[in-house]
Design a protein around this motif. Sequence first.
Motif, PDB file in Angstrom:
ATOM      1  N   UNK A  31      38.809  35.743  47.209  1.00 41.16           N
ATOM      2  CA  UNK A  31      38.717  35.709  45.750  1.00 41.16           C
ATOM      3  C   UNK A  31      37.308  35.359  45.289  1.00 41.16           C
ATOM      4  N   UNK A  32      36.593  34.516  46.032  1.00 39.73           N
ATOM      5  CA  UNK A  32      35.213  34.205  45.656  1.00 39.73           C
ATOM      6  C   UNK A  32      34.315  35.423  45.801  1.00 39.73           C
ATOM      7  N   UNK A  33      34.607  36.252  46.770  1.00 41.24           N
ATOM      8  CA  UNK A  33      33.753  37.410  47.003  1.00 41.24           C
ATOM      9  C   UNK A  33      34.061  38.567  46.048  1.00 41.24           C
ATOM     10  N   UNK A  34      35.339  38.863  45.763  1.00 41.95           N
ATOM     11  CA  UNK A  34      35.705  40.073  45.055  1.00 41.95           C
ATOM     12  C   UNK A  34      36.117  39.885  43.605  1.00 41.95           C
ATOM     13  N   UNK A  35      36.515  38.714  43.187  1.00 42.79           N
ATOM     14  CA  UNK A  35      36.919  38.524  41.797  1.00 42.79           C
ATOM     15  C   UNK A  35      35.722  37.995  41.008  1.00 42.79           C
ATOM     16  N   UNK A  36      34.820  38.897  40.679  1.00 43.04           N
ATOM     17  CA  UNK A  36      33.631  38.586  39.887  1.00 43.04           C
ATOM     18  C   UNK A  36      33.509  39.651  38.804  1.00 43.04           C
ATOM     19  N   UNK A  37      32.910  39.316  37.680  1.00 48.51           N
ATOM     20  CA  UNK A  37      32.747  40.323  36.618  1.00 48.51           C
ATOM     21  C   UNK A  37      31.877  41.508  37.038  1.00 48.51           C
ATOM     22  N   UNK A  38      30.959  41.318  37.965  1.00 51.28           N
ATOM     23  CA  UNK A  38      30.092  42.426  38.387  1.00 51.28           C
ATOM     24  C   UNK A  38      30.859  43.486  39.174  1.00 51.28           C
ATOM     25  N   UNK A  39      31.993  43.121  39.746  1.00 52.46           N
ATOM     26  CA  UNK A  39      32.759  44.030  40.595  1.00 52.46           C
ATOM     27  C   UNK A  39      33.743  44.879  39.786  1.00 52.46           C
ATOM     28  N   UNK A  40      34.061  44.481  38.566  1.00 58.82           N
ATOM     29  CA  UNK A  40      35.056  45.204  37.772  1.00 58.82           C
ATOM     30  C   UNK A  40      34.708  46.669  37.535  1.00 58.82           C
ATOM     31  N   UNK A  41      33.448  47.042  37.231  1.00 66.02           N
ATOM     32  CA  UNK A  41      33.153  48.482  37.103  1.00 66.02           C
ATOM     33  C   UNK A  41      33.396  49.265  38.387  1.00 66.02           C
ATOM     34  N   UNK A  42      33.149  48.634  39.523  1.00 66.03           N
ATOM     35  CA  UNK A  42      33.432  49.285  40.803  1.00 66.03           C
ATOM     36  C   UNK A  42      34.927  49.522  40.968  1.00 66.03           C
ATOM     37  N   UNK A  43      35.732  48.514  40.632  1.00 68.52           N
ATOM     38  CA  UNK A  43      37.182  48.681  40.684  1.00 68.52           C
ATOM     39  C   UNK A  43      37.633  49.802  39.744  1.00 68.52           C
ATOM     40  N   UNK A  44      37.057  49.862  38.558  1.00 70.34           N
ATOM     41  CA  UNK A  44      37.446  50.892  37.592  1.00 70.34           C
ATOM     42  C   UNK A  44      37.075  52.291  38.104  1.00 70.34           C
ATOM     43  N   UNK A  45      35.866  52.437  38.639  1.00 72.56           N
ATOM     44  CA  UNK A  45      35.430  53.744  39.143  1.00 72.56           C
ATOM     45  C   UNK A  45      36.279  54.181  40.338  1.00 72.56           C
ATOM     46  N   UNK A  46      36.550  53.254  41.237  1.00 67.38           N
ATOM     47  CA  UNK A  46      37.377  53.583  42.401  1.00 67.38           C
ATOM     48  C   UNK A  46      38.816  53.896  41.985  1.00 67.38           C
ATOM     49  N   UNK A  47      39.324  53.166  41.017  1.00 65.95           N
ATOM     50  CA  UNK A  47      40.671  53.444  40.521  1.00 65.95           C
ATOM     51  C   UNK A  47      40.767  54.809  39.867  1.00 65.95           C
ATOM     52  N   UNK A  48      39.742  55.174  39.072  1.00 63.54           N
ATOM     53  CA  UNK A  48      39.735  56.497  38.444  1.00 63.54           C
ATOM     54  C   UNK A  48      39.639  57.599  39.491  1.00 63.54           C
ATOM     55  N   UNK A  49      38.780  57.416  40.482  1.00 64.14           N
ATOM     56  CA  UNK A  49      38.636  58.430  41.536  1.00 64.14           C
ATOM     57  C   UNK A  49      39.930  58.590  42.326  1.00 64.14           C
ATOM     58  N   UNK A  50      40.563  57.485  42.661  1.00 66.81           N
ATOM     59  CA  UNK A  50      41.832  57.564  43.386  1.00 66.81           C
ATOM     60  C   UNK A  50      42.923  58.196  42.528  1.00 66.81           C
TER      61      UNK A  50
END
Length: 92
Positions: free
Chosen positions: A7-26
């Motif tokens: 959670x310290x590594x992946x739950x950060x505000x900087x990672x949310x756009x990456x999650x959104x882009x990967x979610x859209x691509x998937x």
Amino acid sequence: MAQTAWSKRWIKPEIFPLFAAMGAALGICGFAIARNIAINPDVRISKEDRAAGILDNYKEGKTYKDHGLREYLKDCSPEIMPVLNRYFSTSK
């Protein structure tokens, strides 16, 4: 301990756009796969359909190719920014 490190590594505000882009691509990939498996006339899942061999199903293929989005965009001009294109292409 492992949960805290994750959670310290992946739950950060900087990672949310990456999650959104990967979610859209998937999502787009999943939609394309589901559409091809469900209604593509060239994809045959069952053994009976595969045994039929090559079919001349031109009408079904044309229906698959001319889906709703393509029919909607058929009369639109193929421009990304038509206002900007008209502004720079017209003589003053």
